[in-house]
Design an enzyme around this catalytic site. Structure first.
Site, PDB file in Angstrom:
ATOM      1  CB  CYS A 164      -7.450 -16.260  13.278  1.00  0.00           C
ATOM      2  SG  CYS A 164      -6.707 -17.890  13.540  1.00  0.00           S
ATOM      3  CB  CYS A 216      -9.967 -20.437  15.846  1.00  0.00           C
ATOM      4  SG  CYS A 216      -8.394 -19.838  16.490  1.00  0.00           S
ATOM      5  CG  ASP A 248     -50.760 -12.164  -3.978  1.00  0.00           C
ATOM      6  OD1 ASP A 248     -51.511 -12.638  -4.841  1.00  0.00           O
ATOM      7  OD2 ASP A 248     -51.132 -11.848  -2.837  1.00  0.00           O
TER       8      ASP A 248
END
Length: 752
Positions: free
Chosen positions: A20, A23, A437
């Site tokens: 989870c 952790c 560009d």
């Protein structure tokens, strides 16, 4: 994988045992205790990306993670991201056995009419293996966390199962529930006892059953989010047929292929590495690398990509890049790097989850004490506490971003868009100005024949052929473009003699019995009306016109130019309709720039801009409060790319431009930019929806559990469904496609 960076090293570690977001938060915090160490942990992939000083070794990092109660090892570049939990077969076996034992307990507990004499003791016999063996992964992880003074989702599940089973044992042996004729009504809402303590064996088995089922489904769904990355890895064949100088062939492992080696690619086979065709003609499918759906025709001298599928004739290819240097390997690394990152909103969620589990345990204890202190029935108080433990799961918080990001980056790669990470997606969603560009970005970056106008009823193909024959020996870009166009259109190009190049004017040659001259139009007053008009139109469109003279008589005007990319108009128009303002900035002169701007309906134009002036333009736009993206392809664009809020490089551009960019359009088409912007908006919306659901779920379910309105079995099912819904919502990105562009006009001209 370890790569040097400016401040030290970046190391990827495989972390096992995480379940989870709590952790994730714990691992990141534990690694951050080491001096100079920063870590980003991905719950969906089980990968921790750690930036650390050179003095800190991978062994130090692994030891630190193990001290937090998790397993760790250096990640293997050649393997798929590891599963943070047991193998799929083991998970499925545990789920099947748990379901076989649990379902009779749940059915008997929910249907009083089926409760026979001593039914509760049968349920106890079936429940015990589930509580001990079926829920073993949760108990084991909870004990491991306890040894390291931490609590995770496994702690909540273990406590809920143990409390339910422990109360049931008390009720059976000491609370009167063990009587042979005991019947227990079932309700989805907790209720007080009628003198006999109720048993909660159905909750004790349903909690591990639903959580295990949720994990298996979630694991399969997460596999889907990483499908694109695995597909990229599978593109490279395991073996390749190498051709020796004497014409003999032998099959070797692709890993043994070296630069310069020539290998054979038969019809239907995958090309083993990047290279150049030395013999054969065919069509190759590069859709999985570039998103280009149409097969690309190749001939001797053409560059090909490793992983492309040869769908035509046999080819012989000379390898120019092998192993990790191929484009497919670079794409896979970029996708993996992107999936290792976190969005800002996910970092907030992980910090919340870090203190979430201890808070839930504290709430459960408080709820139990409150209801007992208020004189409530003990089993009702325990039911409320167990429901609190089971329903509160931060797993959905941890999966909200990584699953969406994995699906989006994989889908982006399929569409020809490589995103460096979640921050690039966030920046792209906020962009309101894009500086484009011209050469190589809006235009093809190479000279092409746009139009050929002949005079006096001459055959166009014949004129093109003799003009190309005269130019064949020329090194001038215009001459090479004319020859390439003649070959591409199928014109016959005969041999030429007496070639003479006149610097600044053109070329002369004898082709058969004809004297051919290809030069600038010169005095247009001497030209026929059709040729004079063609030359003037070419000048107004900022093209270059060349005159073909046959035996002293003007025969044709050929217009050449750096033409606008196919799809550029639609791409710029889509950006404009998305609220993004296009700006043209180029080092070219005003004439060609204005011609391109007029064709693409770009109002703001900046010409003759050096790289430093482009960077200053970007800085000025940002000072005006605009979110600026720069799109370029050359070395001269790198300063502007790096200084913008978001740098976007064309995949056909230089390595310097690609290295300075946050997003790479490997498809080489500007249409991919609009696709990337739309994908970014959809991805961020998906992440926000996931997080909104995760927070809303806990905000709704926790109060219901605290106030005694939630059965633990229902709580277990709700918790598993919560995580699964987040993953399934993310999976929708795998099938996302750019919306059809209505009201489009065709490009005013093609590349010729």
């Amino acid at each position: 994988m370890t790569a040097p960076v400016a401040e030290g090293l970046t190391t990827d570690l495989s972390v096992t045992g995480m379940t989870c977001a709590a952790c994730v938060n714990r691992v990141e915090k534990r690694l951050a205790r080491l001096p100079g160490v920063r870590a980003t942990v991905n719950l969906a992939t089980g990968i921790a990306r750690v930036t650390h000083p050179r003095a800190t070794t991978a062994e130090d990092l692994v030891r630190q993670i193990e001290n937090a109660g998790y397993g760790a090892a250096p990640a293997n570049d050649d393997s798929a991201p590891p599963d943070a939990r047991p193998s799929r077969d083991e998970e499925i076996h545990r789920l099947v056995v748990t379901a076989a034992l649990s379902l009779p307990v749940i059915v008997l507990s929910m249907v009083p009419a089926w409760q026979f004499s001593n039914w509760q003791w049968l349920c106890l016999a079936l429940s015990a293996p589930v509580v001990v063996w079926g829920a073993h992964p949760f108990h084991s992880a909870a004990l491991r966390g306890l040894r390291h003074s931490t609590a995770t989702m496994d702690t909540l599940v273990s406590l809920g199962v143990s409390a339910s089973f422990g109360w049931s044992l008390y009720a059976l042996f000491f609370g009167g529930a063990g009587a042979p004729d005991m019947r227990m009504p079932f309700s989805f809402l907790p209720s007080a006892s009628d003198g006999i303590a109720h048993i909660y064996l159905e909750a004790a088995v349903a909690v591990p059953l639903f959580v295990l089922l949720g994990r298996v489904l979630e694991s399969r769904a997460k596999d889907g989010t990483g499908a694109a990355l695995r597909a990229l890895a599978d593109l490279v064949p395991g073996e390749v047929t190498v051709r020796a100088a004497d014409g003999t062939e032998r099959t070797v492992l692709t890993s043994a292929l070296t630069v310069g080696a020539v290998f054979t690619v038969r019809p239907g086979e995958k090309i083993a590495s990047d290279g150049v065709v030395v013999a054969g003609r065919s069509a190759v499918d590069v859709s999985l690398m570039t998103g280009e759906s149409k097969p690309v025709e190749v001939a001797p001298g053409a560059a090909v990509l490793g992983g492309a599928v040869n769908s035509g004739g046999a080819l012989r290819v000379r390898a120019t890049a092998v192993g990790n240097e191929t484009q497919i390997a670079r794409i896979a690394r970029l996708v993996a790097d992107a999936q290792a990152g976190k969005a800002r909103v996910q970092r907030v969620a992980d910090r919340v989850a870090g203190g979430f589990v201890p808070a839930v345990v504290a709430i459960a204890v408080t709820v139990l004490g409150f209801w007992l202190g208020a004189g409530a029935d003990p089993q009702a108080a325990l039911t409320a506490a167990v429901a609190v433990l089971v329903v509160a799961c931060p797993c959905a918080l941890g999966l909200a971003t990584p699953t969406a990001l994995m699906a989006a980056t994989g889908r982006g790669a399929q569409l020809g868009v490589l995103v460096s990470g979640p921050r690039a997606l966030e920046a792209l969603r906020q962009v309101d100005t894009v500086v484009l560009d011209k050469t190589g970005t809006l235009t093809t970056g190479r000279m092409s024949v746009v139009r050929c106008v002949v005079s006096g009823g001459l055959d166009e193909a014949e004129v093109l052929g003799v003009a190309a024959a005269a130019e064949r020996a020329s090194e001038h870009p215009l001459g090479r473009a004319l020859v390439a166009h003649a070959v591409r259109t199928g014109a016959e190009v005969p041999e030429a003699d007496e070639f003479v190049a006149v610097p600044g004017r053109g070329v002369r040659a004898r082709v058969g019995e004809r004297q051919v001259e290809v030069r600038a139009p010169g005095d247009r007053g001497t030209l026929p009306d059709t040729l004079r008009d063609a030359a003037e139109e070419a000048e107004s469109a900022a093209f270059t016109a060349v005159l073909v003279v046959l035996d002293g008589e003007p025969a044709a005007v050929i217009c050449l130019g750096d033409v606008v990319r196919s799809g550029a108009y639609q791409a710029v128009d889509r950006l404009r309709r998305m609220g993004v303002r296009p700006v043209l900035a180029t080092g070219d002169s005003e004439g060609p720039a204005r011609a391109v701007a007029a064709e693409l309906r770009i109002d703001e134009i900046h010409t003759r801009h050096s790289p430093q002036e482009k960077a200053r333009l970007v800085a000025r736009l940002r000072q005006e409060g605009r979110r600026v993206a720069v799109v370029g392809d050359g070395v001269n664009d790198t300063v502007a790319l790096a200084s913008a809020d978001l740098g976007i490089a064309m995949g056909s551009g230089t390595d310097a431009a690609v290295g300075a960019a946050d997003i790479t359009l490997i498809r080489g088409e500007l249409a991919a930019l609009a696709d990337a912007a739309a994908l970014a908006r959809r991805t961020l919306s998906t992440i926000r929806a996931n997080l909104l659901w995760a927070f809303a779920y806990n905000a709704l379910m926790l109060p219901l559990a605290v106030t005694g309105w939630l059965n633990p079995m229902v709580a277990a099912a709700a918790m598993s469904v919560s995580s699964l819904l987040v993953v399934l919502n993310s999976l929708r990105l795998r099938t996302w496609s750019p919306s059809p562009r209505r009201g489009r006009r065709p490009d005013p001209r093609s590349a010729g």
